[in-house]
Design an enzyme around this catalytic site. Structure first.
Site, short mmCIF file in Angstrom:
data_model
loop_
_atom_site.label_atom_id
_atom_site.label_comp_id
_atom_site.label_asym_id
_atom_site.label_seq_id
_atom_site.Cartn_x
_atom_site.Cartn_y
_atom_site.Cartn_z
N LYS A 96 0.80 -1.23 0.00
CA LYS A 96 0.00 0.00 0.00
C LYS A 96 0.84 1.29 0.00
O LYS A 96 0.44 2.30 -0.57
CB LYS A 96 -0.93 0.02 1.22
CG LYS A 96 -1.93 -1.12 1.28
CD LYS A 96 -3.14 -0.82 0.47
CE LYS A 96 -4.32 -1.75 0.58
NZ LYS A 96 -4.19 -3.10 1.03
N GLU A 118 -10.29 5.80 2.87
CA GLU A 118 -11.13 4.74 3.42
C GLU A 118 -10.21 3.59 3.78
O GLU A 118 -9.11 3.47 3.24
CB GLU A 118 -12.12 4.27 2.36
CG GLU A 118 -11.55 3.30 1.31
CD GLU A 118 -10.46 3.88 0.40
OE1 GLU A 118 -10.44 5.12 0.23
OE2 GLU A 118 -9.63 3.11 -0.12
N SER A 385 2.14 -9.73 -0.89
CA SER A 385 1.76 -8.32 -0.79
C SER A 385 1.83 -7.73 0.61
O SER A 385 1.88 -6.51 0.75
CB SER A 385 0.34 -8.14 -1.35
OG SER A 385 -0.57 -9.00 -0.69
C1 LIG Z 1 -5.15 -4.21 0.78
C2 LIG Z 1 -4.38 -5.45 0.59
C3 LIG Z 1 -4.63 -6.32 -0.49
C4 LIG Z 1 -5.76 -6.14 -1.46
O1 LIG Z 1 -5.72 -5.01 -2.24
P1 LIG Z 1 -5.25 -5.01 -3.77
O2 LIG Z 1 -5.62 -3.65 -4.22
O3 LIG Z 1 -6.01 -6.09 -4.48
O4 LIG Z 1 -3.80 -5.26 -3.79
C5 LIG Z 1 -3.80 -7.42 -0.66
N1 LIG Z 1 -2.80 -7.67 0.20
C6 LIG Z 1 -2.56 -6.88 1.26
C7 LIG Z 1 -1.45 -7.25 2.18
C8 LIG Z 1 -3.33 -5.75 1.50
O5 LIG Z 1 -3.07 -4.99 2.57
#
Ligand SMILES: *Cc1c(COP(=O)(O)O)cnc(C)c1O
Length: 401
Positions: A96, A118, A385
Protein backbone atom coordinates in the site's frame (compact mmCIF):
# COMPACT_ATOMS: atom_id res chain seq x y z
CA UNK A 1 -3.08 -15.79 -26.03
CA UNK A 2 -2.33 -12.18 -25.24
CA UNK A 3 -0.04 -11.73 -28.23
CA UNK A 4 -2.10 -8.72 -29.27
CA UNK A 5 -1.48 -7.04 -25.94
CA UNK A 6 0.67 -3.94 -26.05
CA UNK A 7 1.58 -1.94 -22.98
CA UNK A 8 0.20 1.54 -22.61
CA UNK A 9 -2.85 0.94 -24.80
CA UNK A 10 -5.27 1.57 -21.94
CA UNK A 11 -7.12 3.23 -20.45
CA UNK A 12 -8.23 5.61 -23.19
CA UNK A 13 -8.73 9.33 -22.59
CA UNK A 14 -12.08 8.66 -20.92
CA UNK A 15 -10.56 6.14 -18.56
CA UNK A 16 -12.00 3.09 -20.37
CA UNK A 17 -10.38 -0.33 -20.37
CA UNK A 18 -12.38 -1.77 -23.26
CA UNK A 19 -15.94 -1.24 -22.05
CA UNK A 20 -14.89 -1.15 -18.38
CA UNK A 21 -13.82 1.75 -16.13
CA UNK A 22 -14.91 5.30 -16.93
CA UNK A 23 -16.13 8.03 -14.63
CA UNK A 24 -19.60 7.53 -13.16
CA UNK A 25 -19.78 10.32 -10.60
CA UNK A 26 -22.32 12.95 -9.59
CA UNK A 27 -21.92 16.45 -10.99
CA UNK A 28 -20.37 17.65 -7.71
CA UNK A 29 -17.43 15.25 -8.12
CA UNK A 30 -16.78 15.96 -11.80
CA UNK A 31 -14.62 18.99 -11.15
CA UNK A 32 -12.50 17.36 -8.40
CA UNK A 33 -11.68 14.31 -10.55
CA UNK A 34 -10.85 16.50 -13.55
CA UNK A 35 -8.57 18.67 -11.43
CA UNK A 36 -6.91 15.52 -10.10
CA UNK A 37 -6.42 14.08 -13.59
CA UNK A 38 -4.72 17.25 -14.82
CA UNK A 39 -2.45 17.49 -11.79
CA UNK A 40 -1.52 13.81 -12.07
CA UNK A 41 -0.72 13.98 -15.78
CA UNK A 42 1.53 16.99 -15.17
CA UNK A 43 3.26 15.34 -12.19
CA UNK A 44 4.02 12.09 -13.98
CA UNK A 45 5.82 13.95 -16.74
CA UNK A 46 7.84 15.98 -14.24
CA UNK A 47 11.28 14.41 -13.64
CA UNK A 48 11.55 16.17 -10.25
CA UNK A 49 8.34 14.54 -9.06
CA UNK A 50 9.55 11.11 -10.19
CA UNK A 51 12.98 11.64 -8.61
CA UNK A 52 11.49 12.56 -5.25
CA UNK A 53 9.08 9.62 -5.39
CA UNK A 54 11.96 7.25 -6.20
CA UNK A 55 14.00 8.63 -3.31
CA UNK A 56 11.13 8.17 -0.84
CA UNK A 57 10.33 4.68 -2.12
CA UNK A 58 13.94 3.85 -1.33
CA UNK A 59 14.61 5.72 1.91
CA UNK A 60 11.17 5.82 3.54
CA UNK A 61 9.45 2.69 2.22
CA UNK A 62 12.45 0.37 1.81
CA UNK A 63 12.58 -0.37 -1.94
CA UNK A 64 13.71 -2.32 -3.82
CA UNK A 65 12.09 -5.30 -2.11
CA UNK A 66 13.93 -8.62 -2.56
CA UNK A 67 12.91 -11.44 -4.89
CA UNK A 68 13.38 -14.51 -2.70
CA UNK A 69 13.88 -18.02 -4.08
CA UNK A 70 11.69 -20.14 -1.79
CA UNK A 71 13.76 -23.31 -2.00
CA UNK A 72 12.12 -25.29 0.81
CA UNK A 73 8.61 -24.59 -0.47
CA UNK A 74 9.79 -25.52 -3.99
CA UNK A 75 11.20 -28.83 -2.66
CA UNK A 76 8.08 -29.58 -0.70
CA UNK A 77 5.77 -29.09 -3.67
CA UNK A 78 8.12 -30.89 -6.06
CA UNK A 79 7.33 -28.76 -9.12
CA UNK A 80 8.06 -25.23 -10.34
CA UNK A 81 10.78 -22.99 -8.91
CA UNK A 82 8.99 -20.55 -6.60
CA UNK A 83 10.07 -16.95 -6.10
CA UNK A 84 8.46 -14.53 -3.62
CA UNK A 85 8.34 -10.79 -4.33
CA UNK A 86 8.76 -9.48 -0.78
CA UNK A 87 6.35 -6.51 -0.59
CA UNK A 88 5.68 -7.68 2.98
CA UNK A 89 9.03 -6.15 3.96
CA UNK A 90 7.94 -2.60 3.13
CA UNK A 91 7.33 0.10 5.75
CA UNK A 92 3.84 -0.30 7.30
CA UNK A 93 3.75 -3.94 6.22
CA UNK A 94 2.28 -4.08 2.72
CA UNK A 95 2.50 -2.78 -0.86
CA UNK A 96 0.00 0.00 0.00
CA UNK A 97 2.81 2.46 0.80
CA UNK A 98 3.86 2.64 -2.91
CA UNK A 99 0.56 4.28 -3.84
CA UNK A 100 0.29 6.36 -0.65
CA UNK A 101 3.67 7.98 -1.23
CA UNK A 102 2.78 8.78 -4.84
CA UNK A 103 -0.61 10.30 -4.05
CA UNK A 104 0.72 12.04 -0.91
CA UNK A 105 3.36 13.85 -2.97
CA UNK A 106 0.72 14.69 -5.58
CA UNK A 107 -1.59 16.15 -2.90
CA UNK A 108 1.21 18.35 -1.60
CA UNK A 109 2.00 19.47 -5.14
CA UNK A 110 -1.68 20.38 -5.60
CA UNK A 111 -1.50 22.55 -2.49
CA UNK A 112 -3.83 20.35 -0.44
CA UNK A 113 -3.32 20.41 3.33
CA UNK A 114 -5.51 17.42 4.19
CA UNK A 115 -5.74 13.74 3.17
CA UNK A 116 -8.77 11.53 3.54
CA UNK A 117 -8.96 7.80 2.93
CA UNK A 118 -11.13 4.74 3.42
CA UNK A 119 -9.83 1.55 4.95
CA UNK A 120 -11.05 -2.01 5.45
CA UNK A 121 -8.41 -3.98 7.33
CA UNK A 122 -6.62 -0.76 8.21
CA UNK A 123 -3.51 -1.38 6.06
CA UNK A 124 -4.34 1.42 3.64
CA UNK A 125 -5.34 3.66 6.56
CA UNK A 126 -2.04 3.06 8.33
CA UNK A 127 0.01 3.68 5.18
CA UNK A 128 -1.94 6.90 4.50
CA UNK A 129 -1.54 8.02 8.13
CA UNK A 130 2.22 7.43 7.98
CA UNK A 131 2.59 9.41 4.75
CA UNK A 132 0.37 12.24 6.11
CA UNK A 133 2.50 12.52 9.26
CA UNK A 134 5.70 12.48 7.26
CA UNK A 135 4.48 15.17 4.82
CA UNK A 136 2.92 17.28 7.59
CA UNK A 137 -0.63 16.93 6.25
CA UNK A 138 -3.83 16.56 8.26
CA UNK A 139 -5.48 13.18 7.88
CA UNK A 140 -8.93 11.64 8.38
CA UNK A 141 -9.63 7.95 7.72
CA UNK A 142 -13.13 6.48 7.40
CA UNK A 143 -13.54 2.94 8.67
CA UNK A 144 -16.62 0.77 9.17
CA UNK A 145 -17.49 0.12 12.83
CA UNK A 146 -17.37 -3.60 12.16
CA UNK A 147 -13.84 -3.33 10.74
CA UNK A 148 -12.70 -1.09 13.63
CA UNK A 149 -13.65 -3.83 16.07
CA UNK A 150 -11.93 -6.56 13.97
CA UNK A 151 -8.74 -4.53 13.40
CA UNK A 152 -8.26 -2.63 16.65
CA UNK A 153 -4.41 -2.54 16.54
CA UNK A 154 -4.48 -0.72 13.19
CA UNK A 155 -6.97 1.84 14.59
CA UNK A 156 -4.49 2.51 17.37
CA UNK A 157 -1.59 2.79 14.90
CA UNK A 158 -3.44 5.39 12.84
CA UNK A 159 -4.28 7.43 15.95
CA UNK A 160 -0.68 7.23 17.15
CA UNK A 161 0.35 8.64 13.76
CA UNK A 162 -1.93 11.63 14.39
CA UNK A 163 -4.81 10.58 12.13
CA UNK A 164 -8.46 10.99 13.03
CA UNK A 165 -10.30 7.69 12.55
CA UNK A 166 -14.02 8.17 11.91
CA UNK A 167 -16.31 5.19 12.58
CA UNK A 168 -18.89 4.53 9.87
CA UNK A 169 -22.13 3.07 11.23
CA UNK A 170 -24.20 2.99 8.03
CA UNK A 171 -24.97 -0.04 5.85
CA UNK A 172 -22.90 -3.13 6.54
CA UNK A 173 -20.42 -0.99 8.56
CA UNK A 174 -17.51 -2.14 6.35
CA UNK A 175 -15.36 -0.91 3.46
CA UNK A 176 -18.14 -0.09 0.98
CA UNK A 177 -19.76 2.23 3.52
CA UNK A 178 -16.42 3.83 4.41
CA UNK A 179 -15.88 4.68 0.71
CA UNK A 180 -19.31 6.34 0.56
CA UNK A 181 -18.41 8.53 3.56
CA UNK A 182 -14.99 9.44 2.14
CA UNK A 183 -16.60 10.52 -1.15
CA UNK A 184 -19.08 12.65 0.78
CA UNK A 185 -16.27 14.34 2.72
CA UNK A 186 -14.37 14.98 -0.52
CA UNK A 187 -17.29 16.77 -2.18
CA UNK A 188 -17.59 19.09 0.84
CA UNK A 189 -13.89 19.78 1.44
CA UNK A 190 -12.26 19.51 -1.98
CA UNK A 191 -10.71 23.02 -1.71
CA UNK A 192 -8.10 21.71 0.78
CA UNK A 193 -8.54 17.92 0.66
CA UNK A 194 -7.19 15.08 -1.49
CA UNK A 195 -9.01 11.74 -1.46
CA UNK A 196 -6.24 9.12 -1.31
CA UNK A 197 -8.06 6.09 -2.70
CA UNK A 198 -6.42 2.77 -1.82
CA UNK A 199 -6.77 0.50 -4.85
CA UNK A 200 -7.26 0.45 -8.63
CA UNK A 201 -10.92 1.36 -8.19
CA UNK A 202 -13.13 4.43 -8.38
CA UNK A 203 -13.58 6.95 -11.21
CA UNK A 204 -10.87 7.77 -13.78
CA UNK A 205 -8.00 8.67 -13.17
CA UNK A 206 -7.75 6.53 -10.00
CA UNK A 207 -7.46 3.05 -11.60
CA UNK A 208 -4.71 4.26 -13.94
CA UNK A 209 -2.90 6.42 -11.37
CA UNK A 210 -2.85 3.75 -8.65
CA UNK A 211 -1.61 1.18 -11.18
CA UNK A 212 1.22 3.47 -12.24
CA UNK A 213 2.32 3.95 -8.61
CA UNK A 214 2.46 0.14 -8.12
CA UNK A 215 4.21 -0.72 -11.39
CA UNK A 216 7.50 -0.51 -9.56
CA UNK A 217 6.71 -4.02 -8.23
CA UNK A 218 6.75 -5.60 -11.69
CA UNK A 219 9.61 -3.45 -12.95
CA UNK A 220 11.82 -4.65 -10.11
CA UNK A 221 10.61 -8.25 -10.33
CA UNK A 222 11.42 -8.38 -14.04
CA UNK A 223 15.01 -7.27 -13.50
CA UNK A 224 15.42 -9.52 -10.48
CA UNK A 225 14.13 -12.68 -12.11
CA UNK A 226 16.29 -12.06 -15.18
CA UNK A 227 19.31 -11.68 -12.90
CA UNK A 228 18.46 -14.75 -10.79
CA UNK A 229 17.24 -17.18 -13.45
CA UNK A 230 18.40 -15.68 -16.74
CA UNK A 231 14.94 -15.62 -18.26
CA UNK A 232 11.38 -14.40 -17.82
CA UNK A 233 9.06 -16.32 -15.48
CA UNK A 234 6.44 -18.77 -16.78
CA UNK A 235 3.77 -17.62 -14.39
CA UNK A 236 2.90 -14.73 -12.05
CA UNK A 237 0.44 -15.24 -9.20
CA UNK A 238 -1.11 -12.54 -6.97
CA UNK A 239 -4.22 -12.04 -4.85
CA UNK A 240 -6.92 -9.66 -6.12
CA UNK A 241 -8.94 -7.45 -3.80
CA UNK A 242 -9.39 -4.19 -5.67
CA UNK A 243 -6.46 -5.42 -7.73
CA UNK A 244 -3.56 -3.05 -7.05
CA UNK A 245 -0.77 -5.41 -5.95
CA UNK A 246 -1.62 -7.81 -8.77
CA UNK A 247 -1.72 -5.21 -11.56
CA UNK A 248 1.47 -3.69 -10.13
CA UNK A 249 3.24 -7.03 -10.63
CA UNK A 250 1.52 -7.99 -13.91
CA UNK A 251 1.63 -4.77 -15.90
CA UNK A 252 5.22 -4.77 -17.11
CA UNK A 253 4.89 -8.40 -18.28
CA UNK A 254 1.60 -8.00 -20.20
CA UNK A 255 3.38 -7.63 -23.53
CA UNK A 256 5.24 -10.95 -23.03
CA UNK A 257 2.75 -13.54 -24.29
CA UNK A 258 4.63 -16.47 -22.73
CA UNK A 259 4.24 -15.10 -19.21
CA UNK A 260 1.02 -16.55 -17.82
CA UNK A 261 -0.78 -14.64 -15.04
CA UNK A 262 -3.22 -15.75 -12.41
CA UNK A 263 -5.24 -13.46 -10.12
CA UNK A 264 -6.69 -15.07 -7.00
CA UNK A 265 -9.92 -13.81 -5.46
CA UNK A 266 -11.48 -14.63 -2.09
CA UNK A 267 -13.62 -17.76 -2.25
CA UNK A 268 -14.74 -17.24 1.36
CA UNK A 269 -16.96 -19.86 2.98
CA UNK A 270 -18.82 -20.97 -0.15
CA UNK A 271 -19.80 -19.70 -3.59
CA UNK A 272 -23.28 -18.68 -2.37
CA UNK A 273 -23.92 -14.97 -2.80
CA UNK A 274 -22.88 -13.20 0.40
CA UNK A 275 -20.35 -15.88 1.39
CA UNK A 276 -17.43 -14.80 -0.80
CA UNK A 277 -15.79 -11.98 -2.79
CA UNK A 278 -15.03 -13.89 -6.03
CA UNK A 279 -16.44 -11.27 -8.40
CA UNK A 280 -15.55 -13.29 -11.49
CA UNK A 281 -17.32 -16.38 -10.12
CA UNK A 282 -20.68 -14.82 -9.34
CA UNK A 283 -20.63 -11.14 -10.25
CA UNK A 284 -21.72 -9.32 -13.38
CA UNK A 285 -20.88 -5.92 -14.87
CA UNK A 286 -22.33 -2.91 -13.07
CA UNK A 287 -21.32 0.43 -11.54
CA UNK A 288 -19.93 0.77 -8.02
CA UNK A 289 -18.14 3.81 -6.62
CA UNK A 290 -17.71 5.53 -9.96
CA UNK A 291 -16.49 2.71 -12.19
CA UNK A 292 -18.07 0.10 -14.49
CA UNK A 293 -16.73 -3.34 -13.67
CA UNK A 294 -17.61 -6.80 -12.33
CA UNK A 295 -19.70 -6.39 -9.18
CA UNK A 296 -21.34 -8.91 -6.88
CA UNK A 297 -25.02 -8.01 -6.90
CA UNK A 298 -28.41 -9.45 -6.09
CA UNK A 299 -30.80 -10.42 -8.90
CA UNK A 300 -32.40 -6.93 -8.49
CA UNK A 301 -29.04 -5.19 -8.94
CA UNK A 302 -28.40 -4.25 -5.29
CA UNK A 303 -24.78 -4.48 -4.13
CA UNK A 304 -24.34 -7.83 -2.43
CA UNK A 305 -22.77 -8.36 0.97
CA UNK A 306 -19.44 -10.13 0.77
CA UNK A 307 -17.36 -12.30 3.05
CA UNK A 308 -13.68 -13.13 3.25
CA UNK A 309 -11.44 -14.10 6.11
CA UNK A 310 -9.10 -11.38 4.78
CA UNK A 311 -10.55 -7.87 5.06
CA UNK A 312 -8.31 -6.69 2.20
CA UNK A 313 -10.08 -8.95 -0.33
CA UNK A 314 -13.58 -8.35 1.05
CA UNK A 315 -15.15 -5.93 -1.46
CA UNK A 316 -18.01 -6.34 -3.95
CA UNK A 317 -16.20 -4.89 -7.01
CA UNK A 318 -12.89 -5.56 -8.75
CA UNK A 319 -10.72 -2.96 -10.50
CA UNK A 320 -11.98 -2.33 -14.08
CA UNK A 321 -8.63 -3.17 -15.69
CA UNK A 322 -8.96 -6.72 -14.34
CA UNK A 323 -12.43 -7.03 -15.88
CA UNK A 324 -10.82 -6.10 -19.19
CA UNK A 325 -7.82 -8.43 -18.81
CA UNK A 326 -10.18 -11.27 -18.06
CA UNK A 327 -12.40 -10.46 -20.99
CA UNK A 328 -9.52 -10.50 -23.49
CA UNK A 329 -8.21 -13.70 -21.90
CA UNK A 330 -4.82 -12.26 -20.93
CA UNK A 331 -5.13 -13.04 -17.20
CA UNK A 332 -6.80 -16.05 -15.62
CA UNK A 333 -8.79 -15.55 -12.38
CA UNK A 334 -9.31 -18.23 -9.80
CA UNK A 335 -10.26 -18.19 -6.12
CA UNK A 336 -9.08 -19.72 -2.85
CA UNK A 337 -11.37 -20.34 0.11
CA UNK A 338 -10.85 -19.07 3.67
CA UNK A 339 -9.65 -22.51 4.71
CA UNK A 340 -7.24 -22.84 1.79
CA UNK A 341 -5.78 -19.41 2.62
CA UNK A 342 -5.21 -20.39 6.26
CA UNK A 343 -3.43 -23.53 5.04
CA UNK A 344 -1.35 -21.44 2.62
CA UNK A 345 -0.25 -19.18 5.49
CA UNK A 346 0.61 -22.16 7.70
CA UNK A 347 2.67 -23.91 5.01
CA UNK A 348 4.63 -20.75 4.14
CA UNK A 349 5.33 -20.02 7.80
CA UNK A 350 6.62 -23.58 8.41
CA UNK A 351 8.68 -23.98 5.25
CA UNK A 352 10.16 -20.51 4.73
CA UNK A 353 9.88 -18.75 8.09
CA UNK A 354 7.62 -16.08 6.60
CA UNK A 355 4.14 -15.36 8.01
CA UNK A 356 2.12 -13.83 5.17
CA UNK A 357 -0.94 -11.60 5.50
CA UNK A 358 -4.17 -13.50 4.84
CA UNK A 359 -4.58 -11.73 1.47
CA UNK A 360 -1.40 -13.09 -0.20
CA UNK A 361 -2.02 -16.38 1.64
CA UNK A 362 -4.72 -16.82 -1.05
CA UNK A 363 -1.99 -16.57 -3.70
CA UNK A 364 0.12 -19.08 -1.79
CA UNK A 365 -2.91 -21.41 -1.66
CA UNK A 366 -3.12 -21.22 -5.46
CA UNK A 367 0.56 -22.14 -5.68
CA UNK A 368 -0.01 -25.20 -3.48
CA UNK A 369 -2.51 -26.39 -6.11
CA UNK A 370 -0.57 -25.46 -9.25
CA UNK A 371 3.15 -25.83 -8.58
CA UNK A 372 3.20 -29.63 -8.15
CA UNK A 373 1.77 -30.04 -11.68
CA UNK A 374 4.43 -27.82 -13.27
CA UNK A 375 7.85 -28.96 -14.56
CA UNK A 376 10.83 -28.51 -12.23
CA UNK A 377 12.43 -25.92 -14.46
CA UNK A 378 9.31 -23.72 -14.61
CA UNK A 379 9.54 -20.38 -12.81
CA UNK A 380 6.70 -18.87 -10.78
CA UNK A 381 6.73 -15.43 -9.13
CA UNK A 382 4.27 -14.93 -6.26
CA UNK A 383 3.49 -11.44 -4.99
CA UNK A 384 3.74 -11.52 -1.20
CA UNK A 385 1.76 -8.32 -0.79
CA UNK A 386 1.90 -8.01 3.00
CA UNK A 387 2.98 -9.50 6.30
CA UNK A 388 0.82 -11.41 8.74
CA UNK A 389 1.22 -9.33 11.92
CA UNK A 390 -2.23 -7.77 11.51
CA UNK A 391 -3.81 -11.23 11.24
CA UNK A 392 -2.35 -12.94 14.31
CA UNK A 393 -5.70 -12.75 16.13
CA UNK A 394 -7.45 -14.44 13.19
CA UNK A 395 -4.79 -17.18 12.91
CA UNK A 396 -5.16 -17.77 16.62
CA UNK A 397 -8.94 -18.01 16.66
CA UNK A 398 -8.86 -20.26 13.57
CA UNK A 399 -6.70 -22.62 15.62
CA UNK A 400 -4.10 -23.25 12.90
CA UNK A 401 -1.18 -23.27 15.34
C1 LIG B 1 -5.15 -4.21 0.78
C2 LIG B 1 -4.38 -5.45 0.59
C3 LIG B 1 -4.63 -6.32 -0.49
C4 LIG B 1 -5.76 -6.14 -1.46
O1 LIG B 1 -5.72 -5.01 -2.24
P1 LIG B 1 -5.25 -5.01 -3.77
O2 LIG B 1 -5.62 -3.65 -4.22
O3 LIG B 1 -6.01 -6.09 -4.48
O4 LIG B 1 -3.80 -5.26 -3.79
C5 LIG B 1 -3.80 -7.42 -0.66
N1 LIG B 1 -2.80 -7.67 0.20
C6 LIG B 1 -2.56 -6.88 1.26
C7 LIG B 1 -1.45 -7.25 2.18
C8 LIG B 1 -3.33 -5.75 1.50
O5 LIG B 1 -3.07 -4.99 2.57
Amino acid sequence: MGAQVIRGEWPDARGRFGEFGGRFVPETLMHPVEELEQAYEAARRDPNFQAELDRLLRDFAGRPTPLFHARRLTERLGGAQLYLKREDLLHTGAHKINNCLGQGLLARRMGKSRLIAETGAGQHGVATAAVAAFLGLECTVYMGEEDMARQAPNVYRMRLLGTEVVPVASGSKTLKDAINEAMRDWVTNVHNTHYLLGSVLGPHPYPKMVREFHRVIGREAREQVLAAAGRLPDCLIACVGGGSNSIGLFYDFLADPKVKMVGVEAGGRSLNLGDHAARFSGGKPGVLHGTYTYVLQTPDGLISNTHSISAGLDYAAVGPEHSYLREIGRVEYDFATDEEALEGARVLARTEGIIPALEPAHAVAEVLKRAPKMPRDAIVVINLSGRGDKDLGIFQSAGIL
